[in-house]
Design an enzyme around this catalytic site. Structure first.
Site, PDB file in Angstrom:
ATOM      1  N   ASP A  84       0.846  -1.203   0.000  1.00 32.07           N
ATOM      2  CA  ASP A  84       0.000   0.000   0.000  1.00 32.07           C
ATOM      3  C   ASP A  84       0.879   1.249   0.000  1.00 32.07           C
ATOM      4  O   ASP A  84       1.738   1.425   0.864  1.00 32.07           O
ATOM      5  CB  ASP A  84      -0.910   0.007   1.226  1.00 32.07           C
ATOM      6  N   ASP A 185     -10.166  -2.036   7.019  1.00 30.97           N
ATOM      7  CA  ASP A 185      -9.653  -0.897   6.257  1.00 30.97           C
ATOM      8  C   ASP A 185      -9.797  -1.167   4.761  1.00 30.97           C
ATOM      9  O   ASP A 185     -10.082  -2.293   4.332  1.00 30.97           O
ATOM     10  CB  ASP A 185      -8.196  -0.629   6.635  1.00 30.97           C
ATOM     11  N   THR A 187      -8.119  -1.573   1.765  1.00 26.71           N
ATOM     12  CA  THR A 187      -7.572  -2.597   0.873  1.00 26.71           C
ATOM     13  C   THR A 187      -8.075  -3.994   1.200  1.00 26.71           C
ATOM     14  O   THR A 187      -8.566  -4.693   0.297  1.00 26.71           O
ATOM     15  CB  THR A 187      -6.037  -2.539   0.881  1.00 26.71           C
ATOM     16  N   ARG A 198     -15.896   4.161   2.853  1.00 22.87           N
ATOM     17  CA  ARG A 198     -14.925   3.255   3.466  1.00 22.87           C
ATOM     18  C   ARG A 198     -14.839   3.397   4.981  1.00 22.87           C
ATOM     19  O   ARG A 198     -14.409   2.472   5.669  1.00 22.87           O
ATOM     20  CB  ARG A 198     -13.535   3.488   2.859  1.00 22.87           C
ATOM     21  N   GLU A 349      -1.587  -7.644   2.280  1.00 20.87           N
ATOM     22  CA  GLU A 349      -1.317  -6.198   2.194  1.00 20.87           C
ATOM     23  C   GLU A 349      -0.272  -5.768   3.211  1.00 20.87           C
ATOM     24  O   GLU A 349      -0.414  -6.017   4.411  1.00 20.87           O
ATOM     25  CB  GLU A 349      -2.591  -5.389   2.431  1.00 20.87           C
ATOM     26  N   LYS A 355       0.848   4.098   5.508  1.00 21.62           N
ATOM     27  CA  LYS A 355       0.515   4.890   6.690  1.00 21.62           C
ATOM     28  C   LYS A 355       1.735   5.640   7.221  1.00 21.62           C
ATOM     29  O   LYS A 355       1.619   6.763   7.708  1.00 21.62           O
ATOM     30  CB  LYS A 355      -0.106   3.981   7.754  1.00 21.62           C
ATOM     31  N   HIS A 358       2.441   8.564   4.802  1.00 23.40           N
ATOM     32  CA  HIS A 358       1.599   9.707   5.158  1.00 23.40           C
ATOM     33  C   HIS A 358       2.240  10.501   6.295  1.00 23.40           C
ATOM     34  O   HIS A 358       2.155  11.734   6.339  1.00 23.40           O
ATOM     35  CB  HIS A 358       0.213   9.229   5.603  1.00 23.40           C
ATOM     36  N   ASP A 396      -1.431  -0.039  -4.685  1.00 19.60           N
ATOM     37  CA  ASP A 396      -2.680   0.638  -5.038  1.00 19.60           C
ATOM     38  C   ASP A 396      -2.432   2.042  -5.571  1.00 19.60           C
ATOM     39  O   ASP A 396      -3.176   2.546  -6.401  1.00 19.60           O
ATOM     40  CB  ASP A 396      -3.630   0.681  -3.837  1.00 19.60           C
ATOM     41  N   HIS A 494      -1.439  11.140  -1.174  1.00 19.77           N
ATOM     42  CA  HIS A 494      -1.204  10.267  -2.317  1.00 19.77           C
ATOM     43  C   HIS A 494      -0.815  11.098  -3.538  1.00 19.77           C
ATOM     44  O   HIS A 494      -1.114  12.292  -3.617  1.00 19.77           O
ATOM     45  CB  HIS A 494      -2.463   9.473  -2.666  1.00 19.77           C
TER      46      HIS A 494
END
Length: 532
Positions: A84, A185, A187, A198, A349, A355, A358, A396, A494
């Site tokens: 991810d 979550d 994915t 989501r 995943e 995370k 980010h 992703d 992203h």
């Protein structure tokens, strides 16, 4: 797509201008008529009929099923591994950090390499939304449709679409879903749930979390409740225990699952850390046998990053299984089955790459990416012994604009002003407004040294993170300006960059090209010879 109707407005009016000519001549022999005849009347221009209404574009039919690749036997098993947020630079930086500039990651050793377009679409239409979230991307490869950011298992107009995991289960394959995030979550949830938002993870349905401004989602069931009752994945490993309640445990046990730990006390309205029991890697290791169905949620939230567990080996979190351990156990359990069709489908995943990107924490990002790559090795080791296994590795989306910058250089975020834009040899190339090169210097208030070194105590520091590599001299440490790997982030969001895809096994040659993320669904479905 509806187009606006064009209307021709206004009318064309013509007026005849009367002209008289007075001709005077000094030559009496010239005969001039006393009056010119009138100009003939011009008939009016006929009225232009209105442009007919343009009919709406027909609905684009679904992509046809990709036929089996000639000469390629069907895959018995598929292991899909999702890093991810893992863009190309995440891969490059992880390789350099752990194996040197000339090394290779496990995923880079796979024979097929392609590229994946990742864009989503806007809600209610098919206009591209260039930067996807994990929900839209997960739905693309799980169900083969483009959808809007936030949607899981639904198309852009809110229609439920089946997932490949659901189709594999219906065909008799065993199925598994593994993640270092909460299992509810985006994915992991994209494989076995259907919601318009989501955030509708559970344990309770709320309008704020579940209903879109458009009204979509008003009748949805929270993701945790769907997982506990739809019997889609046989092996479920990850985090997110707090999303589940005791009645979910009862439902799972009714479907034959072994529930590791405890989902809580049925006498309580709301579950807490005290009422729920988080299982450990020892609990997972104790599960064995044929046709086992198991769910293990090893943290009430996301699982813990490997770096934290390594730095705190006696902590409670250090008892969580790693992604490698969960991947290996899932493969072991799924391969030991006797369903109507021998084989399995597994998604794995590495969620914390995204995370921690980010969060702009390069040290944690690199370690999580290596853990993910080690999980690729575990999957490939199984595939080498079971040649009818297709292994696919991709992402992703890219997260945070991760970059390798030059040693000793600095980014725009660290600078007093952006770079100069003057071409002294050809002023025609200058940009506007002009900027002098001399103004592009490091701002000591914004850059106080490597964020994992001398600038580590400054929360507003935009400096890079620096890491030693196997190519560095003995004694060079992380956080030092002498370390050769300098890393920075563009943002905490992203990006719209394409992501790489690697593959090996039956059907893998189809991934050796630039594809859309929805093509992953069709290629996997073709490899398994799934119908419908």
């Amino acid at each position: 797509m509806a187009r606006r109707r064009r209307t021709v407005l206004g009318a064309l009016a013509l007026s005849t201008v009367a002209s008289s000519l007075v001709l005077a001549s000094a030559t009496p022999a010239l005969a001039v008529p006393a009056q010119l005849p009138p100009i003939p009347s011009i008939p009016p221009i006929p009225t232009i009929p209105p442009i007919p209404t343009i009919p709406p574009f027909p609905t684009i039919p679904p992509f046809p099923t990709i036929p089996p690749i000639p000469g390629v036997n069907p895959a018995k098993n598929i292991i899909l591994l999702i890093g991810d947020g893992m863009g190309q630079t995440h891969i490059d930086a992880t390789r350099i950090r752990y194996y040197g500039a000339n090394g290779r990651l496990n995923m880079e050793k796979l024979p097929e390499l392609g590229s994946v377009k990742t864009y989503a679409v806007e809600e209610g239409n098919d206009k591209p939304d260039l930067v996807t979230d994990s929900a839209a991307a997960g739905t693309a490869w799980s169900s083969g449709v483009k959808t809007y950011n936030n949607a899981l298992g639904k198309d852009t107009r809110g229609n439920v679409v089946p997932t490949i995991m659901e189709q594999a289960k219906a065909a008799g394959l065993r199925t598994g879903n593994v993640s270092t995030a909460e299992i509810t979550d985006a994915t992991p949830a994209a494989m076995f749930s259907h919601v318009s938002a989501r955030g509708c993870q559970g344990p309770k349905f709320t309008t704020a979390a579940c209903v879109r401004p458009s009204g979509q989602g008003a009748t949805d069931t929270v993701i945790a409740e769907q997982i506990a009752r739809n019997n889609t994945a046989d092996v479920i490993l990850g985090g997110g225990l707090s999303r589940f309640e005791p009645d979910d445990q009862t439902a799972l046990q009714g479907h034959g699952y072994t529930v590791l730990g405890s989902f809580g006390n049925p006498a309580l309205t709301d579950q807490t850390a005290a009422s729920q029991t988080v299982p450990t890697r020892a609990d997972l290791a104790g599960v064995s046998g044929p046709d086992r169905k198991v769910i293990g949620l090893f943290n009430r939230g996301n699982l813990t990053v490997e770096k934290s567990k390594e730095d705190n080996p006696t902590s409670v979190q250090a008892q969580e299984p790693s992604l490698v351990q969960m991947t290996s156990k899932a493969v072991e359990l799924l391969a030991n089955g006797s369903g109507s069709r021998n084989g399995f489908f597994l998604q794995v995943e590495g969620a914390l790459i995204d995370k921690r990107s980010h969060a702009n924490d390069a040290a944690q990002t690199l370690r999580e990416n290596k853990e993910f790559d080690d999980s690729v090795a575990a999957a490939v080791a199984f595939a080498q012994q079971n040649r009818n296994t297709l292994v696919i590795v991709t992402a992703d989306h890219e997260c945070a604009g991760f970059n390798i910058i030059g040693k000793g250089s600095f980014t725009n975020a660290e600078a007093v002003a952006p770079p100069g834009n003057i071409d002294t040899g050809n002023p025609a190339n200058n940009s506007s407004p002009t900027r002098q090169f001399s103004a592009n210097v490091k701002d000591p208030a914004r850059s106080t040294g490597p964020i994992n070194g001398s600038g580590s105590t400054d929360p507003k520091n935009f400096g890079p993170a620096t890491f030693r590599t196997p190519d560095d001299a003995v004694g060079v440490a992380d956080g030092s300006p002498d370390a050769s790997l300098w890393l920075s982030y563009l943002s905490g969001n992203h990006t719209g960059a394409d992501v790489p895809i690697y593959a090996t096994g039956p059907g893998s040659s189809g991934f050796d090209q630039t594809i859309d993320n929805t093509d992953i669904f069709r290629l996997m479905k073709s490899a398994l010879r799934l119908r419908g």
